[in-house]
Design an enzyme around this catalytic site. Structure first.
Site, PDB file in Angstrom:
ATOM      1  N   ILE A   1      41.878  32.890  35.378  1.00 41.28           N
ATOM      2  CA  ILE A   1      42.773  32.135  36.051  1.00 41.28           C
ATOM      3  C   ILE A   1      42.440  32.144  37.758  1.00 41.28           C
ATOM      4  O   ILE A   1      43.161  32.747  38.554  1.00 41.28           O
ATOM      5  CB  ILE A   1      44.226  32.183  35.742  1.00 41.28           C
ATOM      6  CG1 ILE A   1      44.432  32.262  34.520  1.00 41.28           C
ATOM      7  CG2 ILE A   1      44.949  31.292  36.800  1.00 41.28           C
ATOM      8  CD1 ILE A   1      46.005  32.598  34.080  1.00 41.28           C
ATOM      9  N   PRO A   2      41.284  31.444  38.060  1.00 38.41           N
ATOM     10  CA  PRO A   2      40.782  31.464  39.633  1.00 38.41           C
ATOM     11  C   PRO A   2      41.814  30.687  40.126  1.00 38.41           C
ATOM     12  O   PRO A   2      42.464  29.513  39.954  1.00 38.41           O
ATOM     13  CB  PRO A   2      39.524  30.948  39.437  1.00 38.41           C
ATOM     14  CG  PRO A   2      39.392  30.237  38.158  1.00 38.41           C
ATOM     15  CD  PRO A   2      40.143  30.458  37.152  1.00 38.41           C
ATOM     16  N   HIS A   3      42.300  31.153  41.462  1.00 41.20           N
ATOM     17  CA  HIS A   3      43.199  30.608  42.242  1.00 41.20           C
ATOM     18  C   HIS A   3      42.968  30.730  43.901  1.00 41.20           C
ATOM     19  O   HIS A   3      42.405  31.684  44.307  1.00 41.20           O
ATOM     20  CB  HIS A   3      44.513  31.034  41.858  1.00 41.20           C
ATOM     21  CG  HIS A   3      44.872  32.510  42.032  1.00 41.20           C
ATOM     22  ND1 HIS A   3      44.490  32.948  40.941  1.00 41.20           N
ATOM     23  CD2 HIS A   3      45.487  33.289  42.791  1.00 41.20           C
ATOM     24  CE1 HIS A   3      44.747  34.430  41.167  1.00 41.20           C
ATOM     25  NE2 HIS A   3      45.230  34.728  42.275  1.00 41.20           N
ATOM     26  N   GLY A   4      43.435  29.839  44.841  1.00 38.15           N
ATOM     27  CA  GLY A   4      43.234  29.997  46.133  1.00 38.15           C
ATOM     28  C   GLY A   4      44.225  29.087  46.922  1.00 38.15           C
ATOM     29  O   GLY A   4      44.960  28.254  46.266  1.00 38.15           O
TER      30      GLY A   4
END
Length: 152
Positions: free
Chosen positions: A65-68
């Site tokens: 779950i990559p997030h930014g």
């Protein structure tokens, strides 16, 4: 939580060829940027890569779950991918990843960001959900499977 307000069919892809974590993050940037006015695909990529440098967003069981956060974003946007072949994502269980849900949010939406990440993680911890996502036959089916039940 209605995840269909974040995820759109045009940001949902199944059986993607992603040869590396970096290539997957670049693809996420290409898909998300058009939905984020004033944001380039490089801005998205850089935000995700900076977060990955703090520690992998691979949560285990083949899921990441990559997030930014983006200063230029005016709304949250998500991208859902399944990969044709799993890639090394430095996940906590050291297993390769083949389901990726990326979340990009405006810089100032801290609480909503955390709530959304929790809802996504809960959904992707359900083995029947991840099995169904892996078995999806089309982008449209993948979107429907992930967002079904949101309005229940």
């Amino acid at each position: 939580m209605d995840l269909s307000t974040l995820l759109s069919p045009d940001c949902t892809r199944r059986a993607v060829d992603g040869s590396s974590k970096k290539k997957v993050l670049e693809l996420i940037g290409q898909l998300a940027a058009p939905r984020l006015s004033g944001t380039t695909s490089f801005d998205v990529f850089e935000s995700l890569l900076n977060r990955e440098r703090l520690g992998s967003t691979g949560i285990g069981l083949g899921v990441a779950i990559p997030h930014g956060r983006l200063g230029s974003a005016n709304k949250p946007v998500a991208v859902l991918l399944t990969l044709a072949d799993p890639v090394d994502f430095d996940a906590i269980d050291n297993q390769p990843v083949d389901i990726i849900f990326a979340l990009l949010v405006p810089e100032d939406e801290h609480e909503e960001h955390l709530q959304t990440l929790a809802a996504v993680a809960q959904r992707l911890n359900d083995k029947s959900c991840t099995r169904a996502l892996r078995d999806a036959d089309s982008d449209k089916e993948l979107f429907k499977l992930f967002t079904q039940g949101d309005n229940a």
